[in-house]
Design an enzyme around this catalytic site. Structure first.
Site, PDB file in Angstrom:
ATOM      1  N   LYS A  18       0.836  -1.199   0.000  1.00  0.00           N
ATOM      2  CA  LYS A  18       0.000   0.000   0.000  1.00  0.00           C
ATOM      3  C   LYS A  18       0.874   1.253   0.000  1.00  0.00           C
ATOM      4  O   LYS A  18       0.685   2.167  -0.789  1.00  0.00           O
ATOM      5  CB  LYS A  18      -0.897  -0.027   1.245  1.00  0.00           C
ATOM      6  CG  LYS A  18      -1.752   1.207   1.393  1.00  0.00           C
ATOM      7  CD  LYS A  18      -2.534   1.167   2.689  1.00  0.00           C
ATOM      8  CE  LYS A  18      -3.109   2.543   2.979  1.00  0.00           C
ATOM      9  NZ  LYS A  18      -3.758   2.609   4.286  1.00  0.00           N
ATOM     10  N   GLU A  34      10.836  -4.845   3.588  1.00  0.00           N
ATOM     11  CA  GLU A  34      10.829  -6.260   3.209  1.00  0.00           C
ATOM     12  C   GLU A  34      10.343  -6.449   1.772  1.00  0.00           C
ATOM     13  O   GLU A  34      10.926  -7.195   0.982  1.00  0.00           O
ATOM     14  CB  GLU A  34       9.902  -7.059   4.142  1.00  0.00           C
ATOM     15  CG  GLU A  34      10.371  -7.194   5.569  1.00  0.00           C
ATOM     16  CD  GLU A  34       9.830  -6.103   6.480  1.00  0.00           C
ATOM     17  OE1 GLU A  34       9.607  -4.966   5.988  1.00  0.00           O
ATOM     18  OE2 GLU A  34       9.659  -6.370   7.682  1.00  0.00           O
ATOM     19  N   GLY A  85      -4.293  -1.387   5.860  1.00  0.00           N
ATOM     20  CA  GLY A  85      -3.520  -2.548   5.407  1.00  0.00           C
ATOM     21  C   GLY A  85      -4.179  -3.859   5.795  1.00  0.00           C
ATOM     22  O   GLY A  85      -4.315  -4.785   4.992  1.00  0.00           O
ATOM     23  N   ARG A  86      -4.609  -3.956   7.061  1.00  0.00           N
ATOM     24  CA  ARG A  86      -5.184  -5.224   7.536  1.00  0.00           C
ATOM     25  C   ARG A  86      -6.625  -5.421   7.086  1.00  0.00           C
ATOM     26  O   ARG A  86      -7.256  -6.414   7.441  1.00  0.00           O
ATOM     27  CB  ARG A  86      -5.057  -5.318   9.065  1.00  0.00           C
ATOM     28  CG  ARG A  86      -5.615  -4.110   9.808  1.00  0.00           C
ATOM     29  CD  ARG A  86      -5.143  -4.123  11.253  1.00  0.00           C
ATOM     30  NE  ARG A  86      -5.495  -2.897  11.976  1.00  0.00           N
ATOM     31  CZ  ARG A  86      -4.772  -1.786  11.954  1.00  0.00           C
ATOM     32  NH1 ARG A  86      -3.678  -1.708  11.199  1.00  0.00           N
ATOM     33  NH2 ARG A  86      -5.122  -0.730  12.669  1.00  0.00           N
ATOM     34  N   GLU A 129      -3.507  -5.603  15.858  1.00  0.00           N
ATOM     35  CA  GLU A 129      -3.002  -4.348  15.299  1.00  0.00           C
ATOM     36  C   GLU A 129      -4.069  -3.255  15.426  1.00  0.00           C
ATOM     37  O   GLU A 129      -3.752  -2.073  15.452  1.00  0.00           O
ATOM     38  CB  GLU A 129      -2.589  -4.541  13.827  1.00  0.00           C
ATOM     39  CG  GLU A 129      -1.615  -3.471  13.366  1.00  0.00           C
ATOM     40  CD  GLU A 129      -1.051  -3.715  11.967  1.00  0.00           C
ATOM     41  OE1 GLU A 129      -1.595  -4.528  11.217  1.00  0.00           O
ATOM     42  OE2 GLU A 129      -0.058  -3.043  11.630  1.00  0.00           O
ATOM     43  N   HIS A 163      -3.893 -32.111  21.297  1.00  0.00           N
ATOM     44  CA  HIS A 163      -2.818 -32.982  21.797  1.00  0.00           C
ATOM     45  C   HIS A 163      -1.644 -32.166  22.291  1.00  0.00           C
ATOM     46  O   HIS A 163      -0.543 -32.691  22.449  1.00  0.00           O
ATOM     47  CB  HIS A 163      -2.415 -33.972  20.706  1.00  0.00           C
ATOM     48  CG  HIS A 163      -3.588 -34.794  20.265  1.00  0.00           C
ATOM     49  ND1 HIS A 163      -3.986 -35.922  20.930  1.00  0.00           N
ATOM     50  CD2 HIS A 163      -4.502 -34.574  19.287  1.00  0.00           C
ATOM     51  CE1 HIS A 163      -5.093 -36.398  20.358  1.00  0.00           C
ATOM     52  NE2 HIS A 163      -5.423 -35.588  19.362  1.00  0.00           N
ATOM     53  N   LYS A 216       9.360  -0.063  12.031  1.00  0.00           N
ATOM     54  CA  LYS A 216       9.909   0.137  10.683  1.00  0.00           C
ATOM     55  C   LYS A 216      11.048   1.160  10.712  1.00  0.00           C
ATOM     56  O   LYS A 216      12.103   0.961  10.121  1.00  0.00           O
ATOM     57  CB  LYS A 216       8.815   0.655   9.731  1.00  0.00           C
ATOM     58  CG  LYS A 216       7.803  -0.365   9.259  1.00  0.00           C
ATOM     59  CD  LYS A 216       6.877   0.256   8.222  1.00  0.00           C
ATOM     60  CE  LYS A 216       5.816  -0.709   7.736  1.00  0.00           C
ATOM     61  NZ  LYS A 216       4.959  -0.185   6.681  1.00  0.00           N
TER      62      LYS A 216
HETATM   63  O1  LIG Z   1       1.254  -2.645   2.278  1.00  0.00           O
HETATM   64  P1  LIG Z   1       2.407  -2.019   2.953  1.00  0.00           P
HETATM   65  O2  LIG Z   1       2.348  -0.518   2.891  1.00  0.00           O
HETATM   66  O3  LIG Z   1       3.711  -2.552   2.439  1.00  0.00           O
HETATM   67  O4  LIG Z   1       2.321  -2.373   4.471  1.00  0.00           O
HETATM   68  C1  LIG Z   1       2.436  -3.669   4.949  1.00  0.00           C
HETATM   69  C2  LIG Z   1       2.149  -3.680   6.426  1.00  0.00           C
HETATM   70  O5  LIG Z   1       3.010  -2.742   7.016  1.00  0.00           O
HETATM   71  C3  LIG Z   1       2.870  -2.408   8.363  1.00  0.00           C
HETATM   72  O6  LIG Z   1       3.590  -3.266   9.141  1.00  0.00           O
HETATM   73  C4  LIG Z   1       1.445  -2.241   8.802  1.00  0.00           C
HETATM   74  O7  LIG Z   1       1.369  -2.263  10.184  1.00  0.00           O
HETATM   75  C5  LIG Z   1       0.524  -3.272   8.232  1.00  0.00           C
HETATM   76  O8  LIG Z   1      -0.810  -2.959   8.554  1.00  0.00           O
HETATM   77  C6  LIG Z   1       0.704  -3.321   6.757  1.00  0.00           C
HETATM   78  O9  LIG Z   1      -0.198  -4.227   6.210  1.00  0.00           O
END
Ligand SMILES: O=P(O)(O)OC[C@H]1O[C@H](O)[C@H](O)[C@@H](O)[C@@H]1O
Length: 549
Positions: free
Chosen positions: A206, A212, A267-268, A353, A384, A512
């Site tokens: 986003k 990463e 994002g989530r 989150e 188990h 981050k």
């Molecule tokens: O989609 P991006 O901008 O790469 O973000 C990826 C992720 O980054 C962060 O860690 C946010 O806390 C997440 O909510 C998000 O989904």
């Protein structure tokens, strides 16, 4: 005392909790033969039995009254109506617009967002069709057979877990792989098995600034070029999903290969946006659309059903009951369906989150517990291992048991065993096993009285452990969409009660920033004095191990 804890409903719940704590659920079931049928409801293909909870009608009514007193309806309308409810980022929260098939407009700052939402959906449909039909080929003319989806957090968990959960609906044209971790082992393992001429990379971010995802995409690009592809071939093999089109273009993704999203999609909450492109590629566009339709159905239910029949509201208020009045630290999700094994991880991000906060929307520190720890994994495996603590550990861990009534390629013997374990666990958690019964079982086992009493004590199961059971006919895309949207709205309701902004994530943002600062320290471009002594020591050890030999 904050406004929340001074509410009369809150005070009443505190009183009710005292009497409920001295009541055993098995007595409630014994006293009221109608209890099971009273505390159940059904909507959008999901059946919820919540009778094995430590609530009676008065507790439930008071919980619903608390939701009313916190202005749940107004908050709900504000979210669906596009108000800037994410106040710390000054953003609307409109994942519901992404699955809005009502034909009604949705306005953000006076502008209807539906035309661009529908245009992007059409772009996903057309692209998926082009890949599946072979109209879009790689640079050597071979059809695309492999897709590598690169993203992390919400840009990873949603697409991966939905694709996994809907495995029986997989389209056979392509195989979709998911890479998230910056640990090079992950991308290496995936790419090393692939032929670059038939591979498509979908880079999902986003923000287009997540370390990463950027690094994994750069590595995928290096791999593509090293295998024989050229710079100009990249356009046929790399697409991006992002709200930051400028950064994606600058990175080298052709503009027509960028699928847009918007800052009003968290994002989530983004799997319903173009972040869901890998889902469409894996399952076909119609299945992706069906997932969205199921979520839309749940949105309608959430908006219109009275609290006592409203699945997300019931689930949310039961969670409030245990978190705030029983001091439950965590909530466990137990899907009794192998393909749904990723759900706990998905809800973990969604819930933790969103409501892992200690300051109210108005900026005041709370004096009550907020979001619980979410965890869990597939049944029956957990029976188990960690179920021991749920049965006999200190305190309570409310549980959601989830199970489809039918599964693909059903083996009736296996499926009956799965169901019996699922239902049997909820029964054991509720009923427990008394000391007297355990003591009786040990008769004639050659134990003296002291040994017999002691062993009976160990074997005693207190019971009175709460659980919800969620059943559905089968886990098709529509039902999964409804299920995920149910958890989204549950989290929303709890955020309203706790007066939180459920839509920012400053904690992970800090992670981050610090990660990048330490990286500068590791590569030697930053002064080590800025780090604490422990971090300096770790960096020094790492640099020594990685020094040129
Ligand atoms: O989609 P991006 O901008 O790469 O973000 C990826 C992720 O980054 C962060 O860690 C946010 O806390 C997440 O909510 C998000 O989904």
């Amino acid at each position: 005392m904050t406004v929340l804890t001074s509410q009369p409903e809150w005070q009443r719940l505190t009183e009710l909790a005292t009497s409920v704590k001295s009541t055993h659920m098995r007595d409630w079931f014994a006293e009221d033969p109608q209890r099971a049928s009273k505390f159940q409801t059904e909507a959008c293909g999901l059946y919820l039995d919540y009778s094995k909870n430590r609530v009676d009608q008065e507790v439930l009514d008071t919980l619903f009254a608390l939701a009313d007193s916190q202005g749940l309806s107004a908050h709900r309308e504000a979210m669906f109506g596009g108000a800037n409810i994410n106040n710390t980022e000054n953003r609307a929260v409109l994942h519901t617009a992404l699955r809005n098939f009502s034909g009604e407009p949705v306005y953000v700052d006076g502008q209807d967002v539906m035309p661009e939402v529908l245009a992007t959906l059409e772009k996903i449909r057309a692209f998926t069709h082009a890949i599946h039909s072979g109209a879009h080929v790689g640079y050597t003319g071979k059809p695309i057979r492999q897709v590598v989806s690169i993203g992390i957090g919400g840009s990873f968990l949603g697409p991966k877990i939905m694709t996994e959960a809907l495995k029986p609906y997989t389209h056979d044209a392509v195989k979709v792989h998911f890479v998230a971790n910056v640990d090079g082992c992950h991308i290496h393992d995936v790419l090393s098995t692939l032929d670059h001429t038939e591979t498509l990379i979908v880079m999902s971010s986003k923000s287009f600034s997540t370390q990463e995802t950027l690094q994994n995409t750069l590595s995928a690009k290096d791999w593509f070029l090293s295998q024989g592809g050229s710079q100009q071939d990249i356009a046929r093999h790399f697409v991006a999903v992002s709200s930051n089109v400028a950064a994606a273009t600058e990175f080298g993704i052709a503009e027509e290969n960028i699928f847009p999203m918007w800052d009003w999609v968290g994002g989530r909450y983004s799997l319903w946006s173009a972040i869901g492109l890998p889902i469409a590629l894996a399952l076909g566009f119609d299945n992706f659309k069906s997932l969205l339709e199921g979520a839309h159905e749940m949105d309608k239910h959430f908006k219109t059903a009275p609290s006592k029949q409203n699945l997300p509201v019931i689930m949310a208020m039961l969670g409030i009951w245990y978190r705030n009045f029983f001091d439950a630290q965590s909530h466990v999700l137990l899907p009794y369906y192998h393909y749904l094994r990723g759900l706990p991880a998905y809800v973990q991000q969604l819930d933790m989150e969103s409501n892992g906060k200690q300051v109210t929307q108005a900026g005041q520190r709370v004096d009550y517990a907020t979001g619980p720890i979410i965890w869990g994994s597939e049944g029956t495996n957990g029976q188990h291992s960690f179920h021991q603590l749920i049965h006999q550990g200190h305190g309570i861990i409310p549980a959601d048991f989830l199970m489809p009534l039918n599964v693909p390629n059903q083996d009736d013997t296996h499926h009956a065993m799965l169901a019996s374990n699922c239902f049997g666990q909820t029964q054991a958690l509720m009923q427990g096993k008394s000391f007297e019964d355990c003591y009786k079982d040990l008769e004639g086992k050659g134990l003296d009285e002291e040994q017999r009493r002691s062993l009976a004590e160990h074997k005693t199961m207190p019971g009175n452990k709460p659980s919800n059971t969620i059943l559905f006919e089968k886990l098709d895309p529509f039902t999964l969409g409804a299920l995920v949207a149910m958890y989204e709205h549950k989290v929303f309701v709890q955020g309203v009660i706790w007066q939180l902004n459920s839509f920012d994530q400053w904690g992970v943002e800090l992670g981050k920033v610090l990660g990048n600062q330490v990286l500068a320290g590791i590569v030697g471009s930053a002064d080590h004095d800025q780090f604490d002594p422990s971090t300096q020591q770790l960096i020094a050890r790492f640099r020594k191990a990685n020094a040129p030999k």
